[in-house]
Design a protein around this motif. Structure first.
Motif, short mmCIF file in Angstrom:
data_model
loop_
_atom_site.label_atom_id
_atom_site.label_comp_id
_atom_site.label_asym_id
_atom_site.label_seq_id
_atom_site.Cartn_x
_atom_site.Cartn_y
_atom_site.Cartn_z
N ILE A 40 42.46 33.22 2.69
CA ILE A 40 43.02 32.01 2.09
C ILE A 40 43.31 32.26 0.62
N LYS A 41 42.38 32.91 -0.08
CA LYS A 41 42.55 33.14 -1.51
C LYS A 41 43.68 34.13 -1.78
N CYS A 42 43.91 35.06 -0.90
CA CYS A 42 44.89 36.12 -1.13
C CYS A 42 46.29 35.75 -0.64
N GLN A 43 46.49 34.54 -0.20
CA GLN A 43 47.83 34.14 0.20
C GLN A 43 48.73 34.17 -1.01
N PRO A 44 49.96 34.64 -0.85
CA PRO A 44 50.86 34.70 -2.00
C PRO A 44 51.21 33.31 -2.50
N VAL A 45 51.37 33.22 -3.82
CA VAL A 45 51.73 31.95 -4.44
C VAL A 45 53.23 32.02 -4.72
N CYS A 81 50.04 27.11 -18.47
CA CYS A 81 49.57 25.94 -17.72
C CYS A 81 50.32 25.84 -16.39
N SER A 82 50.18 26.84 -15.56
CA SER A 82 50.99 26.91 -14.34
C SER A 82 50.73 25.73 -13.40
N ARG A 83 49.48 25.39 -13.21
CA ARG A 83 49.16 24.28 -12.29
C ARG A 83 49.68 22.95 -12.84
N SER A 84 49.41 22.68 -14.10
CA SER A 84 49.86 21.43 -14.73
C SER A 84 51.39 21.35 -14.77
N THR A 85 52.03 22.47 -15.04
CA THR A 85 53.49 22.51 -15.11
C THR A 85 54.09 22.17 -13.75
N LEU A 86 53.57 22.79 -12.70
CA LEU A 86 54.11 22.53 -11.37
C LEU A 86 53.83 21.10 -10.93
N THR A 87 52.68 20.57 -11.31
CA THR A 87 52.36 19.17 -11.02
C THR A 87 53.37 18.26 -11.69
N CYS A 88 53.70 18.56 -12.94
CA CYS A 88 54.68 17.76 -13.68
C CYS A 88 56.05 17.83 -13.00
N PHE A 89 56.45 19.03 -12.61
CA PHE A 89 57.74 19.16 -11.92
C PHE A 89 57.76 18.32 -10.65
N ARG A 113 56.33 18.49 -0.95
CA ARG A 113 55.17 19.03 -0.21
C ARG A 113 54.94 20.51 -0.57
N ILE A 114 56.03 21.28 -0.68
CA ILE A 114 55.90 22.69 -1.04
C ILE A 114 55.31 22.83 -2.44
N LEU A 115 55.83 22.03 -3.39
CA LEU A 115 55.32 22.10 -4.76
C LEU A 115 53.84 21.73 -4.82
N LYS A 116 53.45 20.73 -4.05
CA LYS A 116 52.04 20.31 -4.02
C LYS A 116 51.17 21.44 -3.47
N THR A 117 51.63 22.10 -2.42
CA THR A 117 50.89 23.21 -1.83
C THR A 117 50.76 24.36 -2.82
N LEU A 118 51.85 24.67 -3.50
CA LEU A 118 51.82 25.74 -4.49
C LEU A 118 50.88 25.39 -5.64
N THR A 119 50.85 24.13 -6.03
CA THR A 119 50.00 23.68 -7.13
C THR A 119 48.53 23.98 -6.84
N TYR A 120 48.10 23.78 -5.59
CA TYR A 120 46.70 24.02 -5.24
C TYR A 120 46.31 25.49 -5.35
N LYS A 121 47.30 26.37 -5.31
CA LYS A 121 47.01 27.81 -5.36
C LYS A 121 47.00 28.36 -6.78
N LEU A 122 47.34 27.53 -7.76
CA LEU A 122 47.45 27.99 -9.14
C LEU A 122 46.29 27.51 -10.00
N GLN A 123 46.07 28.20 -11.10
CA GLN A 123 45.06 27.81 -12.08
C GLN A 123 45.69 27.85 -13.47
N ASP A 124 45.31 26.92 -14.32
CA ASP A 124 45.78 26.91 -15.70
C ASP A 124 44.99 27.93 -16.50
N LYS A 125 45.68 28.73 -17.34
CA LYS A 125 45.00 29.69 -18.20
C LYS A 125 44.43 29.00 -19.43
N MET A 126 45.12 27.96 -19.86
CA MET A 126 44.75 27.26 -21.08
C MET A 126 44.17 25.89 -20.72
N LYS A 127 43.15 25.49 -21.42
CA LYS A 127 42.57 24.16 -21.22
C LYS A 127 42.49 23.49 -22.58
#
Length: 168
Positions: A40-45, A81-89, A113-127
């Motif tokens: 699950i963790k190694c699925q491509p994003v 901020c990959s996760r936050s950016t994709l959430t915003c999009f 739905r695709i963007l939401k799925t991709l969002t779950y696979k990403l992590q923000d580098k900056m907080k």
């Protein structure tokens, strides 16, 4: 008396057997759990289909008069901020679909739905990452172009598997 003793021995043997089998199956269960977690963790994003969907929506948008202004993160925002950016999009894409009724509803739901799925696979580098409302407002065509660039960047970074050639 002997019946009680035999029954107690039988119960004891059964408990011992259960304990023995459970010890063997515990290691198997843990192995399977670890393998599933790694898979699950190694699925491509990435999502090549989402890039095509954005292109189709941009083509449809060019045929409709619109003056929508949408909060648009940049490619640099995606880097930190990959996760936050994709959430915003995803959120702004929903706003666009509400404002412009000509875009096919099934297409919009599928892309969201695709963007939401991709969002779950990403992590923000900056907080902390900025909220969507802090990004610059851009026209809808610029928004879609930036989203397309971000998705293409994701596909390039994560080295999506090339599509298999279809034989006719």
């Amino acid at each position: 008396m002997t019946d009680v003793l035999v029954r107690e021995n039988w119960i004891f043997d059964m408990r011992t057997d259960l304990l023995h089998y459970s010890m063997r199956f515990t290691s198997l269960f843990l192995y399977l759990l670890i393998m599933l977690t790694r898979q699950i963790k190694c699925q491509p994003v990435c999502s090549k289909e989402s890039v095509e969907m954005v292109k189709r929506i941009a083509r449809e948008l060019s045929q409709v008069k619109n003056d929508s202004m949408l909060y648009t993160p940049t490619l640099a925002d995606y880097e930190n901020c990959s996760r936050s950016t994709l959430t915003c999009f995803a959120l702004e894409l929903n706003v666009l679909f509400v404002e412009i009724q000509s875009v096919a509803k099934s297409q919009s739901r599928q892309l969201s739905r695709i963007l939401k799925t991709l969002t779950y696979k990403l992590q923000d580098k900056m907080k902390p990452c900025p909220d969507c409302e802090f990004y610059q407002e851009e026209r809808a065509d610029t928004f879609l172009e930036t989203l397309q660039n971000v998705l293409q960047q994701m596909n390039a970074e994560k080295r999506c598997a090339p599509e298999k050639n279809k034989r006719h």
